[in-house]
Every structure is written in structure tokens, then in C-alpha cells.
Motif scaffolding. Structure first.
Motif, PDB file in Angstrom:
ATOM      1  N   VAL A   1      24.075  -3.181  23.629  1.00  0.00           N
ATOM      2  CA  VAL A   1      25.343  -3.883  23.813  1.00  0.00           C
ATOM      3  C   VAL A   1      26.394  -3.240  22.919  1.00  0.00           C
ATOM      4  O   VAL A   1      26.214  -3.161  21.697  1.00  0.00           O
ATOM      5  CB  VAL A   1      25.206  -5.383  23.471  1.00  0.00           C
ATOM      6  CG1 VAL A   1      26.549  -6.093  23.647  1.00  0.00           C
ATOM      7  CG2 VAL A   1      24.143  -6.028  24.346  1.00  0.00           C
ATOM      8  N   ILE A   2      27.481  -2.776  23.511  1.00  0.00           N
ATOM      9  CA  ILE A   2      28.567  -2.170  22.743  1.00  0.00           C
ATOM     10  C   ILE A   2      29.454  -3.278  22.195  1.00  0.00           C
ATOM     11  O   ILE A   2      30.178  -3.938  22.943  1.00  0.00           O
ATOM     12  CB  ILE A   2      29.389  -1.191  23.592  1.00  0.00           C
ATOM     13  CG1 ILE A   2      28.507  -0.067  24.130  1.00  0.00           C
ATOM     14  CG2 ILE A   2      30.551  -0.622  22.782  1.00  0.00           C
ATOM     15  CD1 ILE A   2      29.221   0.894  25.053  1.00  0.00           C
ATOM     16  N   SER A   3      29.394  -3.495  20.883  1.00  0.00           N
ATOM     17  CA  SER A   3      30.196  -4.536  20.246  1.00  0.00           C
ATOM     18  C   SER A   3      31.384  -3.899  19.546  1.00  0.00           C
ATOM     19  O   SER A   3      31.433  -3.779  18.312  1.00  0.00           O
ATOM     20  CB  SER A   3      29.349  -5.337  19.255  1.00  0.00           C
ATOM     21  OG  SER A   3      30.125  -6.365  18.680  1.00  0.00           O
ATOM     22  N   SER A   4      32.328  -3.465  20.353  1.00  0.00           N
ATOM     23  CA  SER A   4      33.565  -2.863  19.850  1.00  0.00           C
ATOM     24  C   SER A   4      34.590  -2.929  20.959  1.00  0.00           C
ATOM     25  O   SER A   4      34.235  -2.837  22.144  1.00  0.00           O
ATOM     26  CB  SER A   4      33.337  -1.405  19.442  1.00  0.00           C
ATOM     27  OG  SER A   4      34.565  -0.780  19.106  1.00  0.00           O
ATOM     28  N   TYR A   5      35.829  -3.097  20.590  1.00  0.00           N
ATOM     29  CA  TYR A   5      36.898  -3.073  21.592  1.00  0.00           C
ATOM     30  C   TYR A   5      37.463  -1.665  21.698  1.00  0.00           C
ATOM     31  O   TYR A   5      37.186  -0.939  22.652  1.00  0.00           O
ATOM     32  CB  TYR A   5      37.994  -4.080  21.235  1.00  0.00           C
ATOM     33  CG  TYR A   5      39.077  -4.169  22.295  1.00  0.00           C
ATOM     34  CD1 TYR A   5      38.810  -4.747  23.526  1.00  0.00           C
ATOM     35  CD2 TYR A   5      40.359  -3.664  22.056  1.00  0.00           C
ATOM     36  CE1 TYR A   5      39.795  -4.825  24.509  1.00  0.00           C
ATOM     37  CE2 TYR A   5      41.341  -3.749  23.018  1.00  0.00           C
ATOM     38  CZ  TYR A   5      41.061  -4.323  24.253  1.00  0.00           C
ATOM     39  OH  TYR A   5      42.036  -4.382  25.214  1.00  0.00           O
ATOM     40  N   GLY A   6      38.181  -1.219  20.698  1.00  0.00           N
ATOM     41  CA  GLY A   6      38.814   0.094  20.755  1.00  0.00           C
ATOM     42  C   GLY A   6      37.832   1.243  20.828  1.00  0.00           C
ATOM     43  O   GLY A   6      38.133   2.295  21.392  1.00  0.00           O
ATOM     44  N   GLY A   7      36.628   1.071  20.263  1.00  0.00           N
ATOM     45  CA  GLY A   7      35.655   2.161  20.239  1.00  0.00           C
ATOM     46  C   GLY A   7      34.673   2.150  21.391  1.00  0.00           C
ATOM     47  O   GLY A   7      33.693   2.909  21.367  1.00  0.00           O
ATOM     48  N   GLN A   8      34.903   1.310  22.396  1.00  0.00           N
ATOM     49  CA  GLN A   8      33.909   1.126  23.451  1.00  0.00           C
ATOM     50  C   GLN A   8      33.496   2.430  24.122  1.00  0.00           C
ATOM     51  O   GLN A   8      32.295   2.736  24.238  1.00  0.00           O
ATOM     52  CB  GLN A   8      34.448   0.143  24.505  1.00  0.00           C
ATOM     53  CG  GLN A   8      33.495  -0.067  25.676  1.00  0.00           C
ATOM     54  CD  GLN A   8      33.989  -1.110  26.657  1.00  0.00           C
ATOM     55  OE1 GLN A   8      33.558  -2.250  26.624  1.00  0.00           O
ATOM     56  NE2 GLN A   8      34.893  -0.718  27.540  1.00  0.00           N
ATOM     57  N   GLU A   9      34.461   3.218  24.580  1.00  0.00           N
ATOM     58  CA  GLU A   9      34.103   4.419  25.332  1.00  0.00           C
ATOM     59  C   GLU A   9      33.510   5.504  24.446  1.00  0.00           C
ATOM     60  O   GLU A   9      32.616   6.239  24.870  1.00  0.00           O
ATOM     61  CB  GLU A   9      35.330   4.942  26.095  1.00  0.00           C
ATOM     62  CG  GLU A   9      35.808   3.982  27.179  1.00  0.00           C
ATOM     63  CD  GLU A   9      34.670   3.476  28.052  1.00  0.00           C
ATOM     64  OE1 GLU A   9      33.877   4.302  28.556  1.00  0.00           O
ATOM     65  OE2 GLU A   9      34.553   2.247  28.221  1.00  0.00           O
ATOM     66  N   ASN A  10      33.984   5.620  23.219  1.00  0.00           N
ATOM     67  CA  ASN A  10      33.394   6.600  22.300  1.00  0.00           C
ATOM     68  C   ASN A  10      31.937   6.266  21.997  1.00  0.00           C
ATOM     69  O   ASN A  10      31.086   7.158  21.888  1.00  0.00           O
ATOM     70  CB  ASN A  10      34.196   6.674  21.007  1.00  0.00           C
ATOM     71  CG  ASN A  10      35.515   7.406  21.179  1.00  0.00           C
ATOM     72  OD1 ASN A  10      35.663   8.218  22.086  1.00  0.00           O
ATOM     73  ND2 ASN A  10      36.477   7.106  20.323  1.00  0.00           N
ATOM     74  N   ILE A  11      31.643   4.973  21.867  1.00  0.00           N
ATOM     75  CA  ILE A  11      30.259   4.557  21.630  1.00  0.00           C
ATOM     76  C   ILE A  11      29.396   4.863  22.846  1.00  0.00           C
ATOM     77  O   ILE A  11      28.261   5.339  22.722  1.00  0.00           O
ATOM     78  CB  ILE A  11      30.204   3.059  21.271  1.00  0.00           C
ATOM     79  CG1 ILE A  11      30.805   2.832  19.879  1.00  0.00           C
ATOM     80  CG2 ILE A  11      28.772   2.537  21.326  1.00  0.00           C
ATOM     81  CD1 ILE A  11      30.916   1.380  19.479  1.00  0.00           C
ATOM     82  N   ALA A  12      29.933   4.610  24.028  1.00  0.00           N
ATOM     83  CA  ALA A  12      29.179   4.898  25.248  1.00  0.00           C
ATOM     84  C   ALA A  12      28.848   6.388  25.340  1.00  0.00           C
ATOM     85  O   ALA A  12      27.728   6.774  25.719  1.00  0.00           O
ATOM     86  CB  ALA A  12      29.969   4.454  26.477  1.00  0.00           C
ATOM     87  N   LYS A  13      29.799   7.236  24.979  1.00  0.00           N
ATOM     88  CA  LYS A  13      29.554   8.682  25.003  1.00  0.00           C
ATOM     89  C   LYS A  13      28.509   9.066  23.962  1.00  0.00           C
ATOM     90  O   LYS A  13      27.644   9.908  24.222  1.00  0.00           O
ATOM     91  CB  LYS A  13      30.864   9.433  24.742  1.00  0.00           C
ATOM     92  CG  LYS A  13      31.868   9.338  25.884  1.00  0.00           C
ATOM     93  CD  LYS A  13      33.176  10.036  25.516  1.00  0.00           C
ATOM     94  CE  LYS A  13      34.202   9.879  26.631  1.00  0.00           C
ATOM     95  NZ  LYS A  13      35.515  10.482  26.246  1.00  0.00           N
ATOM     96  N   ALA A  14      28.590   8.462  22.783  1.00  0.00           N
ATOM     97  CA  ALA A  14      27.618   8.765  21.730  1.00  0.00           C
ATOM     98  C   ALA A  14      26.213   8.344  22.157  1.00  0.00           C
ATOM     99  O   ALA A  14      25.230   9.050  21.907  1.00  0.00           O
ATOM    100  CB  ALA A  14      28.014   8.072  20.437  1.00  0.00           C
TER     101      ALA A  14
END
Length: 414
Positions: free
Chosen positions: A380-393
Motif C-alpha cells: 500500500v502506497i501511503s503517500s500523496y505527492g510521492g505516490q508515483e515515485n514510490i510505484a516506480k521504486a
């Protein structure tokens, strides 16, 4: 093959029982815009946790958002004390900051208006470690002030030889060696308990031609889709365009120019020293704006809840994000309520948070994702602004896309 996930410190939510609060964390205050004492409650979180668990330090506080009955300004009351802010936000770390490209946009904006001409004396109030100042032309004198002593020390080591001057002190009382020609406060004023006293102090160290740039998020454009909402727990005052203008006038500043930023909720003003206004005129429309804001926020919470309820039930979840967004995930969504037997770990790239725990869940380096077996587990990505960067990571670590769960269809950030 041995299941490597079994070696990870999985735990149930709220498995740490030592967290507590303290009356020293917060203090009641009058309205930061008009100074009156009468307000109505808008929203309350009684047991809000700030970052990691601790038996030694108080990490929980009541969040109570109110609206002034006189001028209709919206603010946090009680607000954080200086010591409370130190305890509660010590681990904010990478939770703050602007998106890539924003500082350059701000520099360009000031340059067009002649605010960075050669020989100018520039003061950045809320400079953190001086990074923004380091990007300004070396042909001007660059001075910064901040309450964060470790950040000032880091900045002096990093940028001191480049001519950046940094001061540690309180915004409403610091000593400036010269009268600045330009003062900037980008997304700082909303974090301060005493904004009128801060602006009055900036007025007192200025000359008649000094120009002040203020930027804050405002209520009129606060209808984003972030579960944190516009009434962020990090902010002590939640301005509207009107209440910001009234504050400026009360503190002795005359607004010359206003600009609403087109791609996020920031409201930028340029001001010069002016006369101080005693009377504050409220705008009753701010009450309507608050109602419209809550209508939008609760609708967003419903959409996020439906998303969460549509996910497959698993016995384990990895939460990517050890910041305040996860606390809001706990407070306002059904994620941790669906199955009390579910086990979790948290990963976060911020070294400040790693090795600690949040509500009993271990906070680890994202590299451990390589050890997770995803057959019965979600990320679960628990971030607003960092959502897509986390998905890529996550993708770069071979996490299956089918288990990666986003909360937002789009993001709009500072």
C-alpha cells in the motif's frame, strides 16, 4: 524454497502500548487573525500520533481545528508549543519540501519583478538549511533565518563558504544584521503560532522600500483529493485569501500584488510596508467555504474507502510511508479495521524513520521488499505527492504491479 517473509518483523496495528501525550505539547490561543477568543469546533482527532513510537517522549496530541466566531478564520486550537513542536515534528525529515522545479519558478518570478537585482539584500524567513538561498544569484547578499538549529548548522557547513549567511532564532524576535530589501516566506507562515507577531517583526527590521513575498495554501483552493486534507495537522493557521489580507494589514503590510498558483493551492502575495490596521473585517463567505471544503473532503474519504474495500483480503500488508500520511490512513480510512488479525511492516526511504516503529509496526529500509513473498501480501502506497515515485521504486525491486495499491487517481502538490 524457504519463505523469506517469515524472517521479517510482521506485527499487528497498535501492538505498541507505550505511546502517550503531555499537556506541555499544546496551548490554547486567541484567533491568530483578529485576536478574539470565541471559536467553534470543526474537526477533532483525540489521539493523533506524530511519527514513531516512544515510551520516553510524548508523541500523541489532540488535533482540534476551529473557526473564529468573529472573523471566521480557521486555525488549530490548541496549537503546538515550542517544546511540543520539537517533540512532535522531530522526525518530519523528508516529509517537508517542494517539488522539483518549484524553487526555480519562484526565483524566476522574483527576477522578473526586479527583486533579485545586483546588490539587493535578500532575507529568506524559514530558510531550513539554506538550499533555496544557495540557488539565488551570488550578486546579492543572501541571509536566512530558521528555528531549526541542526538545519542551520548543516547549512552553514554546506553553503557558508559560498556566501550564504544563516541565523538561528525565533521568527518573531531574531536580530538581522541589516535591513533587507526583499524578504521571502514560501509556505512558512501557515506553520507559525503567532503569524501577526512574526509579520510585525519583519516590518520592524525593514525599510520603506522593502518588499515581502508571502505564499501560503488557501481555503478557496483547498479542495484537493489528499486524505490529509487542507486542514493539515502540520499547519497552525488555515488561511483564506481574505484572512491572509486582513492579517497583512493588521501587521503593517500593504498588499501590492496577488497571484493564485495555477497548479496547486498556493496563494502568493507581494507586499510593502504600510500602516497598521486595528480593525479586522471578517468575510462570512469563509463559513460557506468551510462547508464546501468538508463536503469535498468527505467525498474523497468515501472514494478512498471504496478503493480499499475493493482490494483482495490478505493476511499481510506492507505500508510504504512512515510519515504523517500513514497516521491519516489510520485515522480516517477503514484500512486497519478490515481485519484485526492482519500483520504489517512499514518501509520508508527516510533514514530518520528507519529502525523505529509506528503504532507497533517496524519501519524498515525499502530494500527489504526483496525478501517479501507477495502471494498473500499487498503493498500500500501511503503517500500523496510521492505516490508515483514510490510505484516506480517498487517496480524497480520487482514488486508485482498487481499487489501495488494506489489511493489516488491523480495528485496536485506544492
Amino acid at each position: 524454497m524457504k519463505n523469506k517473509s517469515l524472517n521479517l518483523p510482521w506485527a499487528k496495528i497498535d501492538s505498541f502500548v507505550g505511546n502517550h501525550t503531555s499537556p506541555a505539547l499544546t496551548v490554547h490561543r486567541p484567533c491568530p487573525i483578529c485576536g478574539t477568543l470565541h471559536c467553534r469546533t470543526l474537526l477533532v482527532f483525540d489521539d493523533f500520533q506524530f511519527y514513531s513510537d516512544s515510551e520516553e517522549q510524548p508523541k500523541r496530541a489532540q488535533i482540534r481545528e476551529v473557526q473564529c466566531q468573529s472573523c471566521h478564520a480557521v486555525y488549530l486550537n490548541p496549537c503546538y508549543t515550542s517544546s511540543g513542536f520539537g517533540y512532535l515534528f522531530a522526525e518530519a525529515g523528508q516529509s517537508y519540501g517542494s517539488t522539483e522545479g518549484r524553487p526555480q519558478e519562484q526565483i524566476n518570478w522574483m527576477g522578473v519583478r526586479g527583486l533579485l537585482d545586483e546588490g539587493k539584500i535578500f532575507l529568506d524567513a524559514g530558510c531550513y538549511d539554506g538550499r533555496f538561498l544557495s540557488g539565488l544569484p551570488k550578486s546579492i547578499r543572501r541571509i536566512g533565518i530558521d528555528i531549526d538549529a541542526p538545519a542551520i548548522v548543516r547549512g552553514q557547513e554546506r553553503y557558508g563558504l559560498d556566501g550564504v549567511e544563516l541565523i538561528h532564532g525565533a521568527f518573531e524576535a531574531f536580530q538581522c544584521p541589516v535591513e533587507p530589501d526583499v524578504i521571502s516566506m514560501f509556505h512558512v507562515l501557515e506553520h507559525l503560532a503567532n503569524p501577526v507577531e512574526v509579520l510585525r517583526h519583519l516590518r520592524s527590521i525593514s525599510h520603506e522600500e522593502t518588499r515581502l513575498i508571502i505564499e501560503v495554501p488557501i481555503l478557496e483552493y483547498g479542495k484537493n483529493n489528499d486524505i490529509n486534507g487542507f486542514l493539515s495537522a502540520q499547519h497552525m493557521t488555515h488561511f483564506s485569501a481574505h484572512s491572509l489580507g486582513e492579517l497583512m494589514s493588521r501587521a503593517g503590510w500593504e498588499v501590492l500584488e496577488r497571484q493564485q498558483m495555477s497548479d496547486y493551492d498556493g496563494h502568493r502575495i507581494l507586499a510593502k510596508p504600510g500602516g497598521s490596521s486595528i480593525e479586522v473585517m471578517g468575510d462570512v463567505s469563509d463559513r460557506t467555504r468551510v462547508s464546501e471544503y468538508f463536503e469535498n473532503w468527505y467525498r474523497n474519504l468515501s472514494e478512498v474507502a471504496r478503493k480499499i474495500e475493493s482490494w483482495p483480503r490478505t493476511s499481510r500488508m506492507v505500508i510504504w510511508g512512515g510519515g504523517m500520511h500513514s497516521e491519516f490512513l489510520y485515522q480516517v480510512t477503514p484500512l486497519f479495521l478490515q481485519d484485526i488479525q492482519c500483520e504489517y511492516i512499514v518501509v520508508d526511504s527516510d533514514p530518520i524513520k528507519q529502525g523505529k516503529s509506528w503504532r507497533g509496526l517496524s519501519i524498515l529500509n525499502p530494500n527489504i521488499l526483496k525478501e517479501v513473498e507477495w502471494d498473500d501480501c499487498l503493498l500500500v502506497i501511503s503517500s500523496y505527492g510521492g505516490q508515483e515515485n514510490i510505484a516506480k521504486a517498487a517496480a524497480s525491486m520487482n514488486v508485482p504491479d498487481s499487489v501495488v495499491k494506489r489511493l489516488y487517481d491523480y495528485v496536485t502538490v506544492y
